[in-house]
Design a protein around this motif. Structure first.
Motif, PDB file in Angstrom:
ATOM      1  N   GLU A   1      14.686   3.508  53.021  1.00  0.00           N
ATOM      2  CA  GLU A   1      16.346   3.466  52.690  1.00  0.00           C
ATOM      3  C   GLU A   1      16.688   2.117  52.175  1.00  0.00           C
ATOM      4  OE1 GLU A   1      19.376   3.920  51.776  1.00  0.00           O
ATOM      5  OE2 GLU A   1      19.020   5.702  52.895  1.00  0.00           O
ATOM      6  N   PHE A   2      16.809   2.202  50.949  1.00  0.00           N
ATOM      7  CA  PHE A   2      17.199   0.909  50.233  1.00  0.00           C
ATOM      8  C   PHE A   2      18.928   0.648  50.012  1.00  0.00           C
ATOM      9  CE2 PHE A   2      12.960   2.311  49.097  1.00  0.00           C
ATOM     10  CZ  PHE A   2      12.045   1.158  49.177  1.00  0.00           C
ATOM     11  N   THR A   3      19.565   1.838  49.943  1.00  0.00           N
ATOM     12  CA  THR A   3      20.999   1.694  49.626  1.00  0.00           C
ATOM     13  C   THR A   3      21.672   0.762  50.596  1.00  0.00           C
ATOM     14  OG1 THR A   3      21.630   3.469  50.803  1.00  0.00           O
ATOM     15  CG2 THR A   3      21.156   3.905  48.597  1.00  0.00           C
ATOM     16  N   ILE A   4      21.102   0.754  51.682  1.00  0.00           N
ATOM     17  CA  ILE A   4      21.608  -0.206  52.894  1.00  0.00           C
ATOM     18  C   ILE A   4      20.503  -1.066  53.299  1.00  0.00           C
ATOM     19  CG2 ILE A   4      23.477   1.132  53.756  1.00  0.00           C
ATOM     20  CD1 ILE A   4      21.668   2.236  56.037  1.00  0.00           C
ATOM     21  N   GLY A   5      20.808  -2.315  53.892  1.00  0.00           N
ATOM     22  CA  GLY A   5      19.773  -3.547  54.053  1.00  0.00           C
ATOM     23  C   GLY A   5      20.278  -4.011  55.358  1.00  0.00           C
ATOM     24  N   ARG A   6      21.061  -5.006  55.439  1.00  0.00           N
ATOM     25  CA  ARG A   6      21.842  -5.599  56.424  1.00  0.00           C
ATOM     26  C   ARG A   6      22.686  -4.711  57.318  1.00  0.00           C
ATOM     27  NH1 ARG A   6      24.946  -7.494  52.249  1.00  0.00           N
ATOM     28  NH2 ARG A   6      27.109  -7.738  52.775  1.00  0.00           N
ATOM     29  N   GLU A   7      23.249  -3.525  56.746  1.00  0.00           N
ATOM     30  CA  GLU A   7      24.122  -2.604  57.450  1.00  0.00           C
ATOM     31  C   GLU A   7      23.268  -2.001  58.334  1.00  0.00           C
ATOM     32  OE1 GLU A   7      25.585  -3.255  53.264  1.00  0.00           O
ATOM     33  OE2 GLU A   7      23.683  -2.744  53.951  1.00  0.00           O
ATOM     34  N   LYS A   8      22.078  -1.857  58.164  1.00  0.00           N
ATOM     35  CA  LYS A   8      20.989  -1.197  59.207  1.00  0.00           C
ATOM     36  C   LYS A   8      21.180  -1.839  60.790  1.00  0.00           C
ATOM     37  CE  LYS A   8      17.506   0.419  56.189  1.00  0.00           C
ATOM     38  NZ  LYS A   8      16.259   0.312  55.722  1.00  0.00           N
ATOM     39  N   ALA A   9      21.568  -3.110  60.653  1.00  0.00           N
ATOM     40  CA  ALA A   9      21.701  -4.010  61.868  1.00  0.00           C
ATOM     41  C   ALA A   9      23.127  -4.285  62.288  1.00  0.00           C
ATOM     42  CB  ALA A   9      20.911  -5.376  61.534  1.00  0.00           C
ATOM     43  N   VAL A  10      23.862  -4.414  61.265  1.00  0.00           N
ATOM     44  CA  VAL A  10      25.418  -4.857  61.496  1.00  0.00           C
ATOM     45  C   VAL A  10      26.292  -3.850  60.930  1.00  0.00           C
ATOM     46  CG1 VAL A  10      26.917  -6.468  60.824  1.00  0.00           C
ATOM     47  CG2 VAL A  10      24.834  -7.275  61.750  1.00  0.00           C
ATOM     48  N   ARG A  11      27.248  -3.332  61.576  1.00  0.00           N
ATOM     49  CA  ARG A  11      28.335  -2.399  61.197  1.00  0.00           C
ATOM     50  C   ARG A  11      28.793  -3.024  60.013  1.00  0.00           C
ATOM     51  NH1 ARG A  11      30.626   2.115  63.615  1.00  0.00           N
ATOM     52  NH2 ARG A  11      29.945   1.763  65.582  1.00  0.00           N
ATOM     53  N   PRO A  12      28.760  -2.132  58.978  1.00  0.00           N
ATOM     54  CA  PRO A  12      29.440  -2.418  57.807  1.00  0.00           C
ATOM     55  C   PRO A  12      31.038  -2.414  57.820  1.00  0.00           C
ATOM     56  CG  PRO A  12      28.487  -0.492  57.361  1.00  0.00           C
ATOM     57  CD  PRO A  12      28.064  -0.837  58.551  1.00  0.00           C
ATOM     58  N   ARG A  13      31.742  -3.593  57.569  1.00  0.00           N
ATOM     59  CA  ARG A  13      33.189  -3.375  57.788  1.00  0.00           C
ATOM     60  C   ARG A  13      34.077  -3.532  56.423  1.00  0.00           C
ATOM     61  NH1 ARG A  13      31.512  -4.981  62.781  1.00  0.00           N
ATOM     62  NH2 ARG A  13      32.374  -4.018  64.351  1.00  0.00           N
ATOM     63  N   SER A  14      33.464  -4.567  55.645  1.00  0.00           N
ATOM     64  CA  SER A  14      34.232  -4.671  54.449  1.00  0.00           C
ATOM     65  C   SER A  14      33.353  -3.929  53.337  1.00  0.00           C
ATOM     66  CB  SER A  14      33.991  -6.132  54.002  1.00  0.00           C
ATOM     67  OG  SER A  14      32.354  -6.483  53.724  1.00  0.00           O
ATOM     68  N   ALA A  15      32.460  -3.216  53.552  1.00  0.00           N
ATOM     69  CA  ALA A  15      31.851  -2.088  52.699  1.00  0.00           C
ATOM     70  C   ALA A  15      31.682  -0.672  53.435  1.00  0.00           C
ATOM     71  CB  ALA A  15      30.295  -2.540  52.244  1.00  0.00           C
ATOM     72  N   THR A  16      32.937  -0.125  53.385  1.00  0.00           N
ATOM     73  CA  THR A  16      33.079   1.018  53.940  1.00  0.00           C
ATOM     74  C   THR A  16      32.623   2.297  53.646  1.00  0.00           C
ATOM     75  OG1 THR A  16      35.220   1.195  53.177  1.00  0.00           O
ATOM     76  CG2 THR A  16      35.364   0.283  55.524  1.00  0.00           C
ATOM     77  N   ASP A  17      32.062   2.055  52.346  1.00  0.00           N
ATOM     78  CA  ASP A  17      31.299   3.274  51.684  1.00  0.00           C
ATOM     79  C   ASP A  17      30.063   3.426  52.190  1.00  0.00           C
ATOM     80  OD1 ASP A  17      31.209   0.749  50.202  1.00  0.00           O
ATOM     81  OD2 ASP A  17      29.609   1.669  48.907  1.00  0.00           O
ATOM     82  N   ARG A  18      29.497   2.460  52.684  1.00  0.00           N
ATOM     83  CA  ARG A  18      28.131   2.305  53.283  1.00  0.00           C
ATOM     84  C   ARG A  18      28.225   2.643  54.662  1.00  0.00           C
ATOM     85  NH1 ARG A  18      25.546  -3.135  50.442  1.00  0.00           N
ATOM     86  NH2 ARG A  18      26.049  -2.384  48.491  1.00  0.00           N
ATOM     87  N   LEU A  19      29.057   2.817  55.261  1.00  0.00           N
ATOM     88  CA  LEU A  19      29.373   3.187  56.751  1.00  0.00           C
ATOM     89  C   LEU A  19      28.477   4.527  57.247  1.00  0.00           C
ATOM     90  CD1 LEU A  19      30.241   2.282  59.632  1.00  0.00           C
ATOM     91  CD2 LEU A  19      32.431   3.245  59.177  1.00  0.00           C
ATOM     92  N   ALA A  20      29.063   5.480  56.431  1.00  0.00           N
ATOM     93  CA  ALA A  20      28.415   6.715  56.821  1.00  0.00           C
ATOM     94  C   ALA A  20      26.944   6.713  56.739  1.00  0.00           C
ATOM     95  CB  ALA A  20      28.812   7.790  55.882  1.00  0.00           C
ATOM     96  N   ARG A  21      26.262   6.208  55.668  1.00  0.00           N
ATOM     97  CA  ARG A  21      24.759   6.044  55.615  1.00  0.00           C
ATOM     98  C   ARG A  21      24.317   5.027  56.912  1.00  0.00           C
ATOM     99  NH1 ARG A  21      26.032   5.588  50.225  1.00  0.00           N
ATOM    100  NH2 ARG A  21      25.744   3.154  50.173  1.00  0.00           N
ATOM    101  N   ALA A  22      24.971   4.090  57.093  1.00  0.00           N
ATOM    102  CA  ALA A  22      24.631   3.211  58.233  1.00  0.00           C
ATOM    103  C   ALA A  22      24.680   3.855  59.599  1.00  0.00           C
ATOM    104  CB  ALA A  22      25.457   1.918  58.196  1.00  0.00           C
ATOM    105  N   THR A  23      25.754   4.734  59.827  1.00  0.00           N
ATOM    106  CA  THR A  23      25.781   5.498  61.090  1.00  0.00           C
ATOM    107  C   THR A  23      24.590   6.316  61.216  1.00  0.00           C
ATOM    108  OG1 THR A  23      28.364   5.038  60.773  1.00  0.00           O
ATOM    109  CG2 THR A  23      27.197   6.830  62.301  1.00  0.00           C
ATOM    110  N   VAL A  24      24.313   7.203  60.128  1.00  0.00           N
ATOM    111  CA  VAL A  24      23.196   8.168  60.060  1.00  0.00           C
ATOM    112  C   VAL A  24      21.870   7.302  60.458  1.00  0.00           C
ATOM    113  CG1 VAL A  24      21.789   9.534  58.742  1.00  0.00           C
ATOM    114  CG2 VAL A  24      24.229   9.689  58.894  1.00  0.00           C
ATOM    115  N   TRP A  25      21.662   6.192  59.950  1.00  0.00           N
ATOM    116  CA  TRP A  25      20.626   5.309  60.376  1.00  0.00           C
ATOM    117  C   TRP A  25      20.376   4.998  61.367  1.00  0.00           C
ATOM    118  CZ3 TRP A  25      16.533   5.516  57.026  1.00  0.00           C
ATOM    119  CH2 TRP A  25      15.477   4.744  57.119  1.00  0.00           C
TER     120      TRP A  25
END
Length: 377
Positions: free
Chosen positions: A114-138
């Motif tokens: 899963e390459f569309t997120i990286g650091r968001e796998k460890a830290v909840r994305p706040r400034s990049a909310t478009d990645r929050l859904a993918r990060a939450t699923v991960w």
């Protein structure tokens, strides 16, 4: 005589090649009997295998804060800094409220294709909310719905997570293009694993340099590929005081069998240093961290790392730590009913272990207390 390939795309003579790996530089096999001297010698060998051009000298980080937001008991920042002399990268930095300096953890993200997120796998994305859904699923799939970095920050740790080349802001890399990236980097004199190791060393140095951080109490933590990076970083960097690795430890010979995931190529390139295993086994490299505190967790049902390889590696690790009178600083645990995941129970064990070695200021508490080793958890 068969000269072709096995069904697992190994050379048919792989067993002979594997048997010829004797790891002559391993502690106990090496002619060097002084441990610090051995570590220096072995580190130099690993450094050569990184295929990273030598640095001309200390490179400035030149950090910039991109954005800041309040996250309850801590502040969440996006920071940009010179990750290497080749370019800059962005990281998620969490800093607890209150007066520091704080203990800190560099959280190293996993691979997972899963390459569309990286650091968001460890830290909840706040400034990049478009990645929050993918990060939450991960997080739900691999971390029991938790963001490990945020959990640590809420417990009083400063936390940094940075994208590896190919992930998040530095990607996304397509799965099938990993081999092309590796080929191109090899042609240019380096490698994906070597570049990642170099950047992890730089990220640890950056975290340790921050005024909010106690440079004596910086740890590394990772799951899966992040676990490989965590123990490797502790072995290679003096900025790391302790490391916790979840679901990545084995021996080369136990790994090199038909059907093993590492033989599929692609993601293996991020954990492959050409020629290194002619001198050192995987746990031999990890042992360069001794006598620093180290935690290794494995899942008994982890199909990527069968127990035969895990237990063989644990045996090698223990022999090194005990040879240095530091057996109480090494924890190797198998969670028998767990697969290739970082469950909430495992997380709590890691947090307690980090508290043992990093949470208290040794100048105020008279030193950290030893961790309790356990074979099964």
């Amino acid at each position: 005589m068969t000269l072709g390939l096995t069904r697992g795309v190994l050379p048919s003579f792989y067993e002979r090649l594997r048997d010829e790996l004797t790891f002559p530089l391993a502690w106990g096999r090496s002619a060097t009997r002084d441990f610090p001297a051995w570590r220096e010698e072995a580190r130099a060998v690993v450094g050569e295998a990184l295929l990273q051009p030598p640095a001309s000298g200390p490179e400035p980080f030149d950090p910039e804060t991109v954005d800041v937001c309040d996250a309850g008991p801590y502040t969440s920042r996006t920071v940009e800094f010179a990750l290497s002399r080749y370019g800059r990268a962005r990281g998620s930095l969490l800093v607890p409220h209150g007066s520091g300096p704080f203990p800190a953890v560099l959280v190293l993200h996993d691979h997972g294709s899963e390459f569309t997120i990286g650091r968001e796998k460890a830290v909840r994305p706040r400034s990049a909310t478009d990645r929050l859904a993918r990060a939450t699923v991960w997080a739900e799939r691999h971390y029991d719905g938790r963001f490990v970095g945020d959990e640590l920050a809420a417990r009083g740790y400063a936390v940094l997570a940075v994208d590896t080349l190919g992930w998040g802001d530095r990607g996304p890399l397509a799965y099938e293009d990993q081999q092309a990236l590796a080929a191109n980097l090899y042609q240019l004199g380096t490698s994906p694993a070597g570049l990642a190791a170099h950047e992890d060393i730089r990220a640890a140095a950056f975290l340790a340099s921050l005024p909010e951080v106690d440079e004596r109490r910086v740890g590394a933590l990772g799951f899966s590929m992040g676990a490989y990076r965590a123990w490797q970083l502790s072995a290679l960097s003096d900025d790391i005081a302790a490391a916790a690795a979840v679901c990545w430890m084995t021996g080369v010979k136990e790994m090199m069998v038909p059907g093993d995931n590492a033989l599929r190529g692609q993601s293996a390139y991020f954990m492959l240093h050409p020629g290194l295993h002619r001198r050192l086994d995987i746990p031999d490299v990890a042992s360069l961290a001794a006598p620093k505190p180290a935690l290794f967790l494995a899942g008994g049902r982890d199909h990527l790392f069968p127990l035969v390889g895990v237990t063989a590696a644990y045996t090698k690790l223990r022999a090194v730590w005990e040879s240095q009178g530091a057996g109480d600083r090494l924890t190797t645990t198998v969670w028998p009913d767990t697969g290739h995941v970082f469950t909430s129970g495992m997380q709590e064990a890691v947090y307690a272990w980090l508290d043992t070695w990093l949470a208290r200021d040794p100048t105020r508490s008279g030193g950290n207390r030893p961790a309790t080793d356990s074979g099964v958890g």
